[in-house]
Design a protein around this motif. Structure first.
Motif, PDB file in Angstrom:
ATOM      1  N   GLU A 118       0.319   6.475  45.426  1.00  0.00           N
ATOM      2  CA  GLU A 118       1.385   7.316  44.898  1.00  0.00           C
ATOM      3  C   GLU A 118       1.314   7.392  43.384  1.00  0.00           C
ATOM      4  O   GLU A 118       0.779   6.495  42.720  1.00  0.00           O
ATOM      5  N   ALA A 119       1.858   8.478  42.848  1.00  0.00           N
ATOM      6  CA  ALA A 119       1.904   8.661  41.399  1.00  0.00           C
ATOM      7  C   ALA A 119       2.842   7.639  40.766  1.00  0.00           C
ATOM      8  O   ALA A 119       3.770   7.131  41.404  1.00  0.00           O
ATOM      9  N   SER A 120       2.613   7.365  39.499  1.00  0.00           N
ATOM     10  CA  SER A 120       3.413   6.356  38.803  1.00  0.00           C
ATOM     11  C   SER A 120       4.786   6.869  38.402  1.00  0.00           C
ATOM     12  O   SER A 120       5.662   6.081  38.078  1.00  0.00           O
ATOM     13  N   SER A 121       5.013   8.186  38.420  1.00  0.00           N
ATOM     14  CA  SER A 121       6.309   8.747  38.045  1.00  0.00           C
ATOM     15  C   SER A 121       6.604   9.966  38.910  1.00  0.00           C
ATOM     16  O   SER A 121       5.697  10.549  39.526  1.00  0.00           O
ATOM     17  N   SER A 122       7.873  10.380  38.924  1.00  0.00           N
ATOM     18  CA  SER A 122       8.277  11.545  39.713  1.00  0.00           C
ATOM     19  C   SER A 122       7.697  12.836  39.146  1.00  0.00           C
ATOM     20  O   SER A 122       7.361  13.763  39.892  1.00  0.00           O
ATOM     21  N   ILE A 123       7.567  12.913  37.820  1.00  0.00           N
ATOM     22  CA  ILE A 123       7.017  14.124  37.194  1.00  0.00           C
ATOM     23  C   ILE A 123       5.548  14.303  37.582  1.00  0.00           C
ATOM     24  O   ILE A 123       5.113  15.398  37.936  1.00  0.00           O
TER      25      ILE A 123
END
Length: 211
Positions: A118-123
């Protein structure tokens, strides 16, 4: 001075909900520093064109490889990389999974959980979903390594069902007995009686001497 490990089998089926299509790639990973060598076995690719709404599908991905080893340390593993199309038509990663090869000869069935980083941030997650560039492993072999796995955030995606036939030759000459018949005989040995005797109970009830 070495033993031979031979595997044959296939990926029979899988369960990937919310995935319209999928194709699976298998690769074999060994640790050469631990004395392992791959004699035969190439990466295989299988395509599943469409997956029903139930998420369950049947696939035929053959598996075949031969290894030579000098120690059971760092036993070979099979790594699966799954890709497919998302809702916007981008070819994205749908899951990674690792399956250690069984250490006992015979026929085995394994369920391999698959997950994606998963990406490290929502953006970053939103940008990756729009552009189709979602987080992926540069080298899927990281799944069979213990370094850095604890800092990777992942999400479960599905399960693959794998059937493997394992043949091992030359282990007894090196002092290893991995055959089911030998393991069964060892399990039938009676265990010693660990119940304390009456003399031990009397000693435990006597008060300790004061100094």
């Amino acid at each position: 001075s070495s033993f031979i490990l031979v595997i044959t089998g296939q990926v029979e089926s899988g369960y990937f909900p919310c995935t319209p299509s999928l194709y699976i790639r298998s690769s074999y990973h060994i640790n050469s520093s631990a004395g392992w060598q791959k004699l035969t076995g190439e990466d295989a690719l299988s395509t599943c064109c469409a997956i029903p709404n139930s998420g369950r599908f049947v696939v035929d991905l053959p598996l075949s490889a031969t290894f030579r080893g000098t120690s059971p340390f760092r036993w070979p593993q099979i790594v699966f990389s799954c890709y497919g199309m998302d809702a916007l038509g981008h070819d994205v990663c749908r899951g990674y999974g690792a399956c250690p090869i069984p250490t006992v000869p015979g026929s085995h069935t394994r369920e391999v959980p698959c997950f994606t980083p998963e990406a490290s941030s929502s953006i970053q997650s939103l940008v990756g979903w729009i552009t189709g560039r979602r987080p992926e492993f540069v080298d899927p072999g990281i799944l069979v390594q213990e370094d850095g796995r604890e800092v990777t955030k992942v999400k479960s995606q599905g399960v693959l069902q794998v059937k493997l036939n394992v043949m091992i030759r030359g282990t007894k000459q090196m002092g290893y007995d991995l055959f089911p018949s030998s393991l069964q005989r060892i399990s039938e040995f009676p265990l010693p009686d660990f119940q304390p005797s009456e003399s031990d109970n009397q000693k435990s009830q006597e008060p300790a001497a004061k100094v």
